[in-house]
Scaffold this active site. Structure first.
Site, mmCIF file in Angstrom:
data_model
loop_
_atom_site.group_PDB
_atom_site.id
_atom_site.type_symbol
_atom_site.label_atom_id
_atom_site.label_comp_id
_atom_site.label_asym_id
_atom_site.label_seq_id
_atom_site.Cartn_x
_atom_site.Cartn_y
_atom_site.Cartn_z
ATOM 1 N N HIS A 58 -13.627 -2.501 3.625
ATOM 2 C CA HIS A 58 -12.225 -2.943 3.675
ATOM 3 C C HIS A 58 -11.546 -2.484 4.972
ATOM 4 O O HIS A 58 -11.025 -3.314 5.709
ATOM 5 C CB HIS A 58 -11.473 -2.421 2.438
ATOM 6 C CG HIS A 58 -10.012 -2.779 2.433
ATOM 7 N ND1 HIS A 58 -9.313 -3.088 1.301
ATOM 8 C CD2 HIS A 58 -9.103 -2.873 3.445
ATOM 9 C CE1 HIS A 58 -8.058 -3.388 1.608
ATOM 10 N NE2 HIS A 58 -7.913 -3.241 2.906
ATOM 11 N N GLU A 100 0.822 -1.219 0.000
ATOM 12 C CA GLU A 100 0.000 0.000 0.000
ATOM 13 C C GLU A 100 0.855 1.268 0.000
ATOM 14 O O GLU A 100 0.362 2.343 0.332
ATOM 15 C CB GLU A 100 -0.941 0.010 1.221
ATOM 16 C CG GLU A 100 -1.909 -1.147 1.291
ATOM 17 C CD GLU A 100 -3.007 -1.123 0.210
ATOM 18 O OE1 GLU A 100 -2.983 -0.212 -0.646
ATOM 19 O OE2 GLU A 100 -3.846 -2.025 0.213
ATOM 20 N N HIS A 134 -7.832 -2.746 9.653
ATOM 21 C CA HIS A 134 -9.176 -3.266 9.378
ATOM 22 C C HIS A 134 -10.035 -3.303 10.647
ATOM 23 O O HIS A 134 -10.287 -4.384 11.185
ATOM 24 C CB HIS A 134 -9.071 -4.678 8.786
ATOM 25 C CG HIS A 134 -8.289 -4.760 7.514
ATOM 26 N ND1 HIS A 134 -7.808 -5.956 7.004
ATOM 27 C CD2 HIS A 134 -7.911 -3.800 6.635
ATOM 28 C CE1 HIS A 134 -7.163 -5.721 5.870
ATOM 29 N NE2 HIS A 134 -7.202 -4.423 5.631
ATOM 30 N N GLU A 143 -16.989 11.669 22.303
ATOM 31 C CA GLU A 143 -15.614 12.065 21.947
ATOM 32 C C GLU A 143 -15.469 12.423 20.466
ATOM 33 O O GLU A 143 -14.536 13.119 20.072
ATOM 34 C CB GLU A 143 -14.648 10.901 22.218
ATOM 35 C CG GLU A 143 -14.400 10.596 23.665
ATOM 36 C CD GLU A 143 -13.508 11.612 24.303
ATOM 37 O OE1 GLU A 143 -12.392 11.822 23.799
ATOM 38 O OE2 GLU A 143 -13.931 12.201 25.306
ATOM 39 N N HIS A 189 -2.866 2.201 8.148
ATOM 40 C CA HIS A 189 -4.030 1.497 7.600
ATOM 41 C C HIS A 189 -4.261 0.209 8.382
ATOM 42 O O HIS A 189 -3.308 -0.471 8.747
ATOM 43 C CB HIS A 189 -3.763 1.157 6.130
ATOM 44 C CG HIS A 189 -4.737 0.169 5.549
ATOM 45 N ND1 HIS A 189 -6.058 0.477 5.328
ATOM 46 C CD2 HIS A 189 -4.589 -1.116 5.140
ATOM 47 C CE1 HIS A 189 -6.671 -0.582 4.814
ATOM 48 N NE2 HIS A 189 -5.807 -1.566 4.692
HETATM 49 O O1 2HA Z 1 -1.423 -4.765 4.536
HETATM 50 O O2 2HA Z 1 -4.311 -4.423 4.584
HETATM 51 O O3 2HA Z 1 -4.926 -3.427 2.225
HETATM 52 C C1 2HA Z 1 -2.380 -5.507 3.835
HETATM 53 C C2 2HA Z 1 -3.618 -4.736 3.652
HETATM 54 C C3 2HA Z 1 -3.906 -4.341 2.292
HETATM 55 ZN ZN ZN Z 2 -6.242 -3.480 4.085
#
Ligand code: 2HA
Ligand code: ZN
Length: 267
Positions: free
Chosen positions: A207, A113, A138, A166, A136
């Site tokens: 995602h 990424e 999830h 908050e 990033h």
């Molecule tokens: O690092 O999360 O979006 C792997 C991921 C790709």
């Molecule tokens: Zn991801």
């Protein structure tokens, strides 16, 4: 030369990985972090003039030319909390290659990424020269919410502000949202960076999330707060509501702490 394993920038990455993993936001090899490091600081720990190898970036990252970043490796598991899964790169003078100056041993490379990271750094630095971190992962409830809630930035932000007091204090700029897109591409990188002109949080629908901050603590804390708001939404959205946080409540709170928020996201 000091021991790099004691460097705040390296320990900070491991700590952020640990925090995100402990929340269950980084299954298997998901999640990635990049953090700008001042060359003077890096020089206390490594010989920054020694280029171990170069990796093509694939796009023009020249606004970051000569900048150093510590980055998580492609395929790395945050659950391992391993220094072996980190590397420090310098963006070359022409912005076309990443010069590995530490780490990424055994032929490892930076996260897939990287386009979204570098393009987001470029945009955030224009808004806030102190921004150093892009991350990033999830977050479970935020991902779930993105299946149920309309993906309109105003409506989505208002819901998040309304489920966690908050919220308006921590992300007064709201959240940007991208539709589901193929990840790891320059396209999603460009789209993410475009949102980063306005937002420090970008939701990748169905995602995960991108967050920007001055420090690792701040970026992870942002995700923490968004995720808590999304969790309350997921716990309550299918049940009859008896109470709510009103626009008036939010306005009086924002006025009380003197935060400048997206006024067009209320009402
Ligand atoms: O690092 O999360 O979006 C792997 C991921 C790709
Ligand atoms: Zn991801």
């Amino acid at each position: 030369m000091k021991d790099i394993y004691s460097a705040p920038f390296a320990l900070g990455m491991i700590n952020a990985e640990r925090r995100m993993d402990s929340k269950g936001w980084c299954e298997r090899n998901s999640g990635n972090i990049s953090c700008l490091v001042a060359e003077e600081e890096a020089r206390e720990y490594i010989d920054t003039s020694k280029i171990i190898r170069t990796i093509p970036i694939g796009f023009d990252a020249s606004p970051l030319a000569e900048r150093l970043l510590i980055v998580t490796a492609s395929g790395s598991y945050f659950s391992n909390h391993s220094f072996d899964d980190l590397g420090i790169i310098r963006i070359s003078a022409d912005g076309k290659t990443a010069e590995v100056i530490w780490g990424f041993e055994g032929g490892k490379r930076f996260t897939s990424e990287l386009p979204a990271h570098l393009m987001s750094h470029i945009e955030r630095l224009k808004v806030d020269p102190e921004n150093r971190v892009i991350t990033h992962c999830h977050p479970t409830n935020l991902m779930a919410m993105s299946f149920l809630h309309e993906l309109d930035e105003k409506a989505f932000t208002r819901t998040l502000w309304g489920t966690c007091t908050e919220g308006i204090m921590v992300f007064p700029d709201g959240v940007g949202i991208l539709p589901w897109m193929v990840c790891g591409t320059e396209d999603i990188g460009r789209a993410t960076a475009e949102k980063m002109k306005q937002y420090r949080i970008v939701v990748w629908a169905m995602h995960g999330i991108y967050a920007a901050g001055r420090t690792l603590n701040e970026a992870v804390g942002l995700i923490d707060t968004v995720e808590k708001a999304a969790q309350i939404y997921m716990l309550t959205s299918s049940l009859p509501h008896k109470n709510c946080i009103s626009d008036e409540n939010l306005i009086s709170l924002a006025d009380h702490i003197g935060v400048s928020y997206r006024k067009d996201f209320l009402g």
